[in-house]
Design a protein around this motif. Structure first.
Motif, short mmCIF file in Angstrom:
data_model
loop_
_atom_site.label_atom_id
_atom_site.label_comp_id
_atom_site.label_asym_id
_atom_site.label_seq_id
_atom_site.Cartn_x
_atom_site.Cartn_y
_atom_site.Cartn_z
N HIS A 272 -11.13 -9.01 8.68
CA HIS A 272 -12.34 -8.39 8.13
C HIS A 272 -12.06 -7.78 6.76
N SER A 273 -10.90 -7.15 6.61
CA SER A 273 -10.58 -6.51 5.32
C SER A 273 -10.49 -7.56 4.20
N ARG A 274 -9.91 -8.72 4.51
CA ARG A 274 -9.84 -9.79 3.50
C ARG A 274 -11.23 -10.32 3.17
N ARG A 275 -12.05 -10.48 4.19
CA ARG A 275 -13.43 -10.96 4.00
C ARG A 275 -14.24 -9.97 3.17
N ILE A 276 -14.14 -8.69 3.48
CA ILE A 276 -14.89 -7.67 2.73
C ILE A 276 -14.40 -7.60 1.29
N LYS A 277 -13.07 -7.67 1.10
CA LYS A 277 -12.53 -7.65 -0.27
C LYS A 277 -13.10 -8.80 -1.09
N GLU A 278 -13.21 -9.96 -0.46
CA GLU A 278 -13.78 -11.13 -1.13
C GLU A 278 -15.27 -10.92 -1.42
N LEU A 279 -16.01 -10.42 -0.44
CA LEU A 279 -17.45 -10.17 -0.62
C LEU A 279 -17.72 -9.19 -1.76
N LEU A 280 -16.91 -8.15 -1.83
CA LEU A 280 -17.11 -7.12 -2.84
C LEU A 280 -16.44 -7.46 -4.17
N ASP A 281 -15.67 -8.54 -4.18
CA ASP A 281 -14.93 -8.95 -5.37
C ASP A 281 -14.05 -7.81 -5.89
N LEU A 282 -13.33 -7.16 -4.96
CA LEU A 282 -12.44 -6.07 -5.34
C LEU A 282 -11.25 -6.62 -6.11
N LYS A 283 -10.97 -6.01 -7.24
CA LYS A 283 -9.87 -6.47 -8.10
C LYS A 283 -8.54 -5.84 -7.69
N GLU A 284 -8.58 -4.57 -7.33
CA GLU A 284 -7.37 -3.84 -6.99
C GLU A 284 -6.95 -4.12 -5.55
N ASP A 285 -5.64 -4.14 -5.33
CA ASP A 285 -5.14 -4.26 -3.96
C ASP A 285 -5.25 -2.91 -3.28
N GLU B 137 -15.65 2.29 4.06
CA GLU B 137 -14.60 2.80 3.17
C GLU B 137 -14.28 1.80 2.06
N MET B 138 -14.33 0.50 2.36
CA MET B 138 -14.09 -0.50 1.32
C MET B 138 -15.22 -0.49 0.30
N ARG B 139 -16.43 -0.16 0.73
CA ARG B 139 -17.53 -0.04 -0.22
C ARG B 139 -17.27 1.13 -1.17
N HIS B 140 -16.64 2.22 -0.66
CA HIS B 140 -16.26 3.31 -1.56
C HIS B 140 -15.24 2.82 -2.60
N ALA B 141 -14.33 1.94 -2.20
CA ALA B 141 -13.37 1.37 -3.16
C ALA B 141 -14.12 0.57 -4.23
N TYR B 142 -15.13 -0.19 -3.81
CA TYR B 142 -15.98 -0.94 -4.74
C TYR B 142 -16.70 0.04 -5.69
#
Length: 149
Positions: A6-19, A67-72
């Motif tokens: 899920h974390s990989r999928r969300i990172k892809e959806l949000l196009d997060l640049k930072e690890d 929480e990943m949305r907060h990173a975004y």
């Protein structure tokens, strides 16, 4: 789908640049205890200064999405006008609770988590939890505006 998928999928959806550093279970629980602002229980946390997300349980996919949305939001703070501060904000009264719940960052993170859960899981209890979190955010926004908090 396990939480790391899920974390990989969300990172892809949000196009997060930072690890991101993602701590789950006991390590997530310990991290939250070290960094939390008050004594209220927390299922997850995001600290922008070291790009870390902590989740207390691998079943909390909605919390991970939130929480990943907060990173975004942090990666895109100039675009959306979000402000982040390392100053610890201890919520001590109902006015501060309502303002926190009504904040644009929280409403956005809750709505993202709800949409993600609906499209990617069949965990209806978590979906229902985020429906109520979204309603709570918009109700709190009405209270903030009506009472001019």
């Amino acid at each position: 789908m396990e939480i790391l998928k899920h974390s990989r999928r969300i990172k892809e959806l949000l196009d997060l640049k930072e690890d991101l550093v993602i701590l789950i279970g006991d390590s997530g629980r310990q991290y939250i205890e070290q960094h939390k602002k008050d004594n209220k229980p927390q299922n997850g946390a995001y600290t922008y200064w070291n790009n870390t997300i902590a989740i207390i349980d691998e079943k909390l996919v909605g919390t991970l999405a939130h929480e990943m949305r907060h990173a975004y939001q942090y990666e895109n703070k100039e675009r959306y006008g979000y402000k982040f501060s390392r100053k610890t904000q201890v919520i001590v009264n109902w006015r501060e609770v309502v303002k926190y719940i009504a904040s644009a960052k929280e409403r956005d993170a809750n709505l993202f988590a709800l949409k993600y859960l609906i499209k990617n899981t069949k965990n209806y209890l978590h979906i229902l939890k985020y429906i109520f979190k979204c309603l709570d955010g918009y109700f709190s926004l009405c209270v903030v505006k009506c009472l001019k908090l």
